[in-house]
Design a protein around this motif. Structure first.
Motif, PDB file in Angstrom:
ATOM      1  N   GLU A   1      31.129  20.301  30.160  1.00  0.00           N
ATOM      2  CA  GLU A   1      29.737  20.134  29.706  1.00  0.00           C
ATOM      3  C   GLU A   1      28.900  19.466  30.804  1.00  0.00           C
ATOM      4  OE1 GLU A   1      29.666  19.082  25.594  1.00  0.00           O
ATOM      5  OE2 GLU A   1      27.523  18.716  25.586  1.00  0.00           O
TER       6      GLU A   1
ATOM      7  N   THR B   1      21.987   6.809  22.849  1.00  0.00           N
ATOM      8  CA  THR B   1      22.827   7.484  21.859  1.00  0.00           C
ATOM      9  C   THR B   1      23.624   6.417  21.137  1.00  0.00           C
ATOM     10  OG1 THR B   1      23.029   9.381  23.319  1.00  0.00           O
ATOM     11  CG2 THR B   1      24.665   9.204  21.571  1.00  0.00           C
TER      12      THR B   1
ATOM     13  N   THR C   1      28.043  15.238  15.715  1.00  0.00           N
ATOM     14  CA  THR C   1      27.853  16.528  15.043  1.00  0.00           C
ATOM     15  C   THR C   1      28.994  16.859  14.073  1.00  0.00           C
ATOM     16  OG1 THR C   1      28.913  17.485  16.980  1.00  0.00           O
ATOM     17  CG2 THR C   1      26.506  17.619  16.890  1.00  0.00           C
TER      18      THR C   1
ATOM     19  N   GLY D   1      29.825  21.245  18.531  1.00  0.00           N
ATOM     20  CA  GLY D   1      30.127  22.124  19.654  1.00  0.00           C
ATOM     21  C   GLY D   1      28.935  22.921  20.152  1.00  0.00           C
TER      22      GLY D   1
HETATM   23  C1  UN1 Z   1      27.748  13.546  20.331  1.00  0.00           C
HETATM   24  O1  UN1 Z   1      28.678  13.503  19.523  1.00  0.00           O
HETATM   25  O2  UN1 Z   1      27.082  12.509  20.621  1.00  0.00           O
HETATM   26  O3  UN1 Z   1      27.534  19.572  19.898  1.00  0.00           O
HETATM   27  C2  UN1 Z   1      27.368  14.743  21.103  1.00  0.00           C
HETATM   28  C3  UN1 Z   1      28.510  18.858  20.151  1.00  0.00           C
HETATM   29  C4  UN1 Z   1      28.662  18.324  21.554  1.00  0.00           C
HETATM   30  C5  UN1 Z   1      27.882  17.077  21.724  1.00  0.00           C
HETATM   31  C6  UN1 Z   1      28.106  16.002  20.712  1.00  0.00           C
HETATM   32  N1  UN1 Z   1      28.242  19.320  22.495  1.00  0.00           N
HETATM   33  O4  UN1 Z   1      29.350  18.590  19.317  1.00  0.00           O
END
Ligand code: UN1
Length: 504
Positions: free
Chosen positions: A115, A238, A296, A453
């Motif tokens: 990523e 975050t 997520t 994801g």
């Molecule tokens: C997070 O958990 O702070 O969409 C980010 C997703 C990953 C990013 C998660 N690409 O699950």
């Protein structure tokens, strides 16, 4: 015993967690232990910053910004191209370190490094696309245009669960936008942050911009310094909703800018027309993947009452076949939780769920072995149970029945968070209803795939208590720049807008 990957990535038993560019500062804050969540053992130590150390880092970032902002954006992109190449070379090593320090299984740990690489590729292209609009002027021989300028040093605050990717979402965009960055990673995952900053700083130095990427490891005290620092026009953070409220308050009081990516309480709706095989696979990855520790992660499964028993039986079966264990072992699907506190919060949430009328269908026990391992849990619940409205950062899936799609959408939207959502259906009318203005209120809404994801090409983030920020792709870069509206008079008269006459 120290893992061989440490030496490869320039780590030692004792590390300075404060780097002003590639220069390690003799940090004088608290000494933090980084533990392997799969064993509970200390991997190495990192020295955090004191407020005085932060001051040094901030000065370096301010100076780096002053130099960096005048480089043409495509030249800035060339640095990020080299960063992407450097990360490609270290993909396995960094992945291994993420596994050791954050407990992610190998494929997910390497996916996280990927990523970062994807973000570099994206940012390189973007460095030639930071364009503004040309707008028709109401005045003769006048031109209106927008241009985007670098903003300033950016503060990046990240969480343990994506110990490197979220830095890359921010730092790669910030760099091509002409900004330097100061990164405060989670104090739980200092080693990955140190390793990544070393790689990025070497690249920055090769491009004669030392200090472009700085690291300032610390706990709340350092975070508080950063958010209150008027030299940082943007704070990208975050973490929990509680932390985000504090950041918004302090940055708001100084009229700075925030980019917040906070808690999620993500739901999937499964309708009677859904392809259940597909739904089952997606649900297991979204709920159990990363041991339920993604923002997520799927936390609420809202299923039509006519299929709930069937889906629950299949899910129960699938959960029993999830291989839990050493995240470095390729056959493992679920590694440990991050620490003892995470296990305790999971157990507490399950107790509350039972008290509130929920039934634990499967899992939910601590596994008797070193480290912080648990069984993923499925709880049969109702949408009105208070615990269901909370984000517990653990693999607990609440399964909730519904009768009408309107009711399902109301349950899905009935929490304070608004990050990710999905529907499984083979009916276009149901999918479109879910995606309409009266449908999902989340920043991410998917059809026939899970909640986690996301790819980096889209803007990532959520609404309501998730904070409203957008990171990674699409036009998320605009947060890292300042917009300037310019009007140019190419003639010798001075007509005024709105037809105003003002003659001497
Ligand atoms: C997070 O958990 O702070 O969409 C980010 C997703 C990953 C990013 C998660 N690409 O699950």
């Amino acid at each position: 015993m120290i893992d061989p990957v440490f030496a490869t990535l320039g780590l030692e038993t004792e590390n300075s967690g404060v780097l002003a560019g590639s220069q390690a500062i003799q940090a004088t804050g608290p000494r933090l232990a980084s533990r392997n969540p799969a064993t509970g053992e200390v991997l190495a130590y990192a020295q955090a910053a004191s407020p005085g150390d932060y001051e040094q880092v901030a000065e370096v970032a301010v100076k780096a910004f002053a130099r960096w902002r005048s480089r043409p954006a495509p030249v800035r992109g060339a640095l990020i191209r080299d960063l992407g190449d450097a990360l490609r070379l270290q993909k396995q090593n960094l992945g291994r370190l993420v596994t050791l320090e954050a407990g992610k299984i190998r494929t997910e740990a390497e996916g996280e490094v990927q990523e970062m690489i994807d973000m570099c590729d994206y940012a390189v292209g973007l460095s030639r696309c930071l364009h503004g609009l040309t707008i028709a002027s109401e005045r003769p021989v006048h031109r209106l245009m927008e241009q985007w300028h670098p903003l300033g040093p950016v503060g990046i605050i990240t969480a343990f669960n994506f110990p490197v990717a979220v830095w890359a979402w921010n730092a790669t965009l910030a760099a091509v936008c002409g900004d330097s960055t100061i990164w405060k990673p989670s104090p739980i995952t200092p080693l990955t942050a140190i390793a990544v900053t070393k790689i990025a700083s070497q690249v920055a130095e090769a491009h004669e911009c030392p200090g472009l990427f700085s690291l300032c490891l610390g706990e709340t005290e350092i975070g508080e310094r950063m958010v209150a620092d008027p030299r940082l026009p943007l704070i990208s953070a975050t973490g929990s909703c509680r932390m985000g409220r504090r950041v918004a308050e302090v940055v708001g009081a100084r009229l700075g800018r925030t980019l917040l990516e906070l808690g999620g309480n993500n739901a999937v709706i499964v309708t009677p027309s859904a392809n259940l095989d597909l739904a089952l696979r997606a649900v297991v990855f979204a709920a159990v993947g990363t041991a339920g520790q993604r923002c997520t992660t799927l936390r609420r499964l809202i299923v039509h009452e006519s299929i709930i028993d069937d889906l629950l039986a299949r899910l129960g079966h699938a959960y029993k076949s999830v291989r839990i264990g050493d995240p470095a072992d390729d056959s493992t699907l679920m590694g440990p939780l991050i620490n003892e506190q995470a296990v305790a919060s999971m157990m507490q949430a399950l107790e509350q769920a039972a008290e509130q009328g929920g039934t634990i269908v499967t899992g939910g026990k601590r596994i008797d072995r070193p480290g912080w391992f648990v069984e993923p849990a499925i709880v049969r619940a109702t949408g009105d149970m208070p615990i269901v409205a909370e984000e517990t950062f653990a693999p607990i899936l609440y399964v909730i029945p519904y009768r009408t799609l309107d009711e399902a959408i109301a349950i899905q939207n009935g929490v304070e968070q608004g990050l990710s959502s999905a529907i499984f259906t083979d009916r276009v009318t149901e999918a479109e209803r879910f995606l309409s203005a009266e449908g999902s209120d989340c920043g991410i809404a998917n059809v026939n795939l899970g909640t986690s994801g996301a790819e980096i090409g889209g803007a990532f983030g959520g609404e309501k208590a998730t904070g409203g920020g957008r990171e990674a792709g699409s036009d998320a870069w605009k947060a890292y720049m300042r917009r300037q509206t310019c009007t140019i008079n190419g003639g010798s008269a001075l007509p005024l807008a709105q037809g105003i006459r003002f003659e001497l």
